[in-house]
Enzyme design. Structure first.
Site, PDB file in Angstrom:
ATOM      1  N   GLY A  25      -6.718 -19.259  -0.823  1.00 24.88           N
ATOM      2  CA  GLY A  25      -6.226 -18.171  -1.544  1.00 24.88           C
ATOM      3  C   GLY A  25      -7.641 -17.643  -2.212  1.00 24.88           C
ATOM      4  O   GLY A  25      -7.265 -16.638  -3.203  1.00 24.88           O
ATOM      5  N   LEU A  52      -9.195 -22.678   3.312  1.00 22.31           N
ATOM      6  CA  LEU A  52      -9.881 -21.667   2.903  1.00 22.31           C
ATOM      7  C   LEU A  52     -10.174 -20.556   4.106  1.00 22.31           C
ATOM      8  O   LEU A  52     -10.543 -21.147   5.223  1.00 22.31           O
ATOM      9  CB  LEU A  52     -11.318 -22.120   2.047  1.00 22.31           C
ATOM     10  CG  LEU A  52     -11.095 -22.698   0.866  1.00 22.31           C
ATOM     11  CD1 LEU A  52     -12.396 -23.126   0.364  1.00 22.31           C
ATOM     12  CD2 LEU A  52     -10.424 -21.627  -0.155  1.00 22.31           C
ATOM     13  N   ARG A  66     -10.474 -16.332   4.086  1.00 23.98           N
ATOM     14  CA  ARG A  66     -11.121 -15.040   3.521  1.00 23.98           C
ATOM     15  C   ARG A  66     -12.385 -15.359   2.823  1.00 23.98           C
ATOM     16  O   ARG A  66     -13.474 -14.831   3.332  1.00 23.98           O
ATOM     17  CB  ARG A  66      -9.857 -14.394   2.886  1.00 23.98           C
ATOM     18  CG  ARG A  66     -10.596 -13.103   2.174  1.00 23.98           C
ATOM     19  CD  ARG A  66      -9.848 -12.689   0.686  1.00 23.98           C
ATOM     20  NE  ARG A  66      -8.337 -12.680   0.898  1.00 23.98           N
ATOM     21  CZ  ARG A  66      -7.708 -11.831   1.320  1.00 23.98           C
ATOM     22  NH1 ARG A  66      -8.221 -10.588   1.713  1.00 23.98           N
ATOM     23  NH2 ARG A  66      -6.439 -11.924   1.396  1.00 23.98           N
ATOM     24  N   ARG A 112      -5.714  -3.335   7.394  1.00 20.30           N
ATOM     25  CA  ARG A 112      -5.757  -3.653   5.909  1.00 20.30           C
ATOM     26  C   ARG A 112      -5.251  -2.586   4.862  1.00 20.30           C
ATOM     27  O   ARG A 112      -4.485  -2.858   4.160  1.00 20.30           O
ATOM     28  CB  ARG A 112      -6.863  -4.362   5.236  1.00 20.30           C
ATOM     29  CG  ARG A 112      -6.809  -5.866   6.232  1.00 20.30           C
ATOM     30  CD  ARG A 112      -7.945  -6.973   5.461  1.00 20.30           C
ATOM     31  NE  ARG A 112      -7.569  -7.268   4.165  1.00 20.30           N
ATOM     32  CZ  ARG A 112      -8.089  -6.798   3.041  1.00 20.30           C
ATOM     33  NH1 ARG A 112      -8.785  -5.930   3.034  1.00 20.30           N
ATOM     34  NH2 ARG A 112      -7.522  -7.288   1.945  1.00 20.30           N
ATOM     35  N   TYR A 169      -1.753  -2.932   3.324  1.00 18.25           N
ATOM     36  CA  TYR A 169      -1.881  -3.475   2.177  1.00 18.25           C
ATOM     37  C   TYR A 169      -2.385  -2.601   1.020  1.00 18.25           C
ATOM     38  O   TYR A 169      -2.427  -3.007  -0.274  1.00 18.25           O
ATOM     39  CB  TYR A 169      -2.666  -4.821   1.995  1.00 18.25           C
ATOM     40  CG  TYR A 169      -2.532  -6.200   2.727  1.00 18.25           C
ATOM     41  CD1 TYR A 169      -1.304  -6.571   2.934  1.00 18.25           C
ATOM     42  CD2 TYR A 169      -3.213  -6.665   3.484  1.00 18.25           C
ATOM     43  CE1 TYR A 169      -0.989  -7.608   3.652  1.00 18.25           C
ATOM     44  CE2 TYR A 169      -3.364  -7.591   4.497  1.00 18.25           C
ATOM     45  CZ  TYR A 169      -2.025  -8.072   4.293  1.00 18.25           C
ATOM     46  OH  TYR A 169      -1.699  -9.161   5.307  1.00 18.25           O
ATOM     47  N   CYS A 176      -2.369   8.731  15.213  1.00 24.01           N
ATOM     48  CA  CYS A 176      -1.398   9.509  14.814  1.00 24.01           C
ATOM     49  C   CYS A 176      -0.345   9.027  13.735  1.00 24.01           C
ATOM     50  O   CYS A 176       0.929   8.907  13.954  1.00 24.01           O
ATOM     51  CB  CYS A 176      -0.473  10.066  15.983  1.00 24.01           C
ATOM     52  SG  CYS A 176      -1.737  11.077  17.151  1.00 24.01           S
ATOM     53  N   GLU A 177      -0.936   8.770  12.682  1.00 28.29           N
ATOM     54  CA  GLU A 177      -0.079   8.328  11.532  1.00 28.29           C
ATOM     55  C   GLU A 177      -0.816   8.715  10.272  1.00 28.29           C
ATOM     56  O   GLU A 177      -2.142   8.491  10.185  1.00 28.29           O
ATOM     57  CB  GLU A 177      -0.084   6.655  11.612  1.00 28.29           C
ATOM     58  CG  GLU A 177       0.654   5.887  12.703  1.00 28.29           C
ATOM     59  CD  GLU A 177       2.321   6.167  12.865  1.00 28.29           C
ATOM     60  OE1 GLU A 177       2.631   6.395  11.836  1.00 28.29           O
ATOM     61  OE2 GLU A 177       2.599   5.708  14.058  1.00 28.29           O
ATOM     62  N   TYR A 207      -9.291 -10.811   8.320  1.00 27.22           N
ATOM     63  CA  TYR A 207      -8.085 -10.067   8.711  1.00 27.22           C
ATOM     64  C   TYR A 207      -8.461  -8.601   9.386  1.00 27.22           C
ATOM     65  O   TYR A 207      -7.810  -7.630   8.941  1.00 27.22           O
ATOM     66  CB  TYR A 207      -7.136  -9.896   7.608  1.00 27.22           C
ATOM     67  CG  TYR A 207      -6.962 -11.316   6.760  1.00 27.22           C
ATOM     68  CD1 TYR A 207      -5.913 -12.035   7.530  1.00 27.22           C
ATOM     69  CD2 TYR A 207      -7.355 -11.832   5.608  1.00 27.22           C
ATOM     70  CE1 TYR A 207      -5.534 -13.404   7.025  1.00 27.22           C
ATOM     71  CE2 TYR A 207      -7.046 -13.013   5.212  1.00 27.22           C
ATOM     72  CZ  TYR A 207      -6.283 -13.656   6.017  1.00 27.22           C
ATOM     73  OH  TYR A 207      -6.085 -14.938   5.596  1.00 27.22           O
TER      74      TYR A 207
END
Length: 385
Positions: free
Chosen positions: A227, A266, A268, A304, A308, A333-334, A362
């Site tokens: 985290g 761990l 990230r 990401r 997020y 196309c979004e 990620y």
């Protein structure tokens, strides 16, 4: 070179691609090893952050274990040479074949999230005349104060066992002959930079340990998950996270029993800053009230921001022109295929290389083939020496 990027050599490469600074990765691992070794803490790299084969090999060379959340990740780390005895397997929905893979490989332990899962592991281990080592993943109900989609330690989350159910789970374990309880596991969320949050976790674990001690139960390991966050806004200023303060927080506030081991997972914080997504400018489009930089990378390459609302520092490494403001968008196309709005970039033109920083976690691992696009390429810093 502009900054840390070999711009001239990158110009001839097919984009988009992930660029990994392996020197920074090794420096990060050295700092992680130095700070965790002060207290004899055990670190398992969270493979879900990045399972690139070269990245895994470098992490394994530095002696760390692996935290896996699928059978595919177990296979990947075994292939990379991680010792099975340093592999932990978490996840709320482990399939039978994945559990059997863990049993056959003799991994260190399963982080278990429910009574039904315990019962299935017991049955499968019994069929092999084995005893499965497990740690109970508990929800300490500690708010990580992070994005709601990456918070995992609250009662309302799908993960883990609520504390109100712990006695029932412990009673059930006593009836399962092929289960060996070796630890407690916690993970409260991701991208946490406030050490007080981890202090709160320590306080809660201390309370739980006291409760278990009244049952005359002391487990061998405490696993506090991961985290620890990174600085997405200033990747050059803070390329390596503050591992010293992180581990010192647990040393100061967590009351371990004699001979109890402390484990971490761990991800990230290990790999995020060493990776960048490099993309090329296709068009600069004039809107009514804004300008758009349209690049050849999209949410298929780095999801990401769309998933997020995550921030990544964006740089034009081809230009020294005065700063201008742009929305940086991809070709998918979004409407959500947007990397950043009102971003300050050096004046940008067609063909300029744009870099999205802090994308080593990620990023590549979550890439998809949506719109029938090819997966992004990969290059490493040592290629350009």
């Amino acid at each position: 070179m502009k900054g840390k990027f070999p711009v001239e050599k990158m110009k001839n490469l097919a984009t988009p691609f992930y660029y990994y600074d392996t020197d920074l990765l090794r420096a990060t691992l050295a700092e992680l090893k130095k700070e965790s070794s002060k207290y004899n803490y055990h670190v398992h790299y969270a493979v879900k952050a990045n399972a690139n084969e070269k990245i895994l090999a470098i992490i394994r060379e530095n002696g760390f274990g692996a935290d896996c959340v699928s059978g595919g990740e177990i296979n990947a780390v075994l292939k990379a040479g991680f010792p099975a005895g340093k592999i932990v397997f978490a996840g709320v929905g482990k399939a039978d074949w994945e559990i059997n893979l863990g049993l056959d490989s003799d991994i260190f332990c399963f982080n278990v999230e429910s009574i039904p899962e315990l019962e299935v592991i017991d049955e499968l281990a019994g069929a092999k005349n084995k005893k499965a080592r497990v740690a109970l993943r508990l929800n300490p109900n500690v708010d990580a104060h992070t994005h709601h989609k990456i918070t995992t330690g609250l009662n309302e989350n799908k993960f883990g066992i609520n504390l109100s159910q712990l006695d029932v789970v412990l009673d059930r374990i006593t009836t399962l002959p092929n289960i060996q309880l070796v630890g407690l596991h916690f993970h409260i969320g991701s991208q946490i930079t406030d050490m007080d949050v981890f202090k709160g976790l320590c306080v809660r674990i201390n309370e739980i340990q006291e409760s278990l001690y009244r049952r005359m139960l002391i487990v061998d390991t405490i696993n506090v998950g991961g985290g620890l966050g990174i600085d997405y806004e200033h990747p050059n200023r803070k390329p390596i996270p503050d591992f010293a303060s992180y581990f010192a927080t647990f040393k100061k506030h967590l009351k371990l029993r004699p001979k109890q081991e402390l484990h971490f997972e761990l991800g990230r914080s290990v790999v995020a800053q060493c990776g960048s997504l490099v993309t090329k400018t296709l068009y600069v489009k004039e809107g009514i009230n804004k300008k758009f930089v349209i690049v050849d990378a999209g949410m298929t390459d780095l999801i990401r921001p769309a998933l997020y609302d995550a921030y990544h520092k964006i740089e034009n490494i081809s230009s020294e022109a005065p700063m201008e403001q742009y929305d940086v968008v991809g070709p998918i196309c979004e409407s959500s295929d947007c990397f950043g709005k009102a971003m300050e970039l050096n004046g940008t033109k067609r063909g300029d290389l744009i870099v999205l920083r802090s994308a080593g976690a990620y990023g590549e691992i979550m890439a998809s083939r949506y719109n029938c696009r090819a997966l992004p390429g990969v290059h490493y810093s040592e290629e350009f020496l």
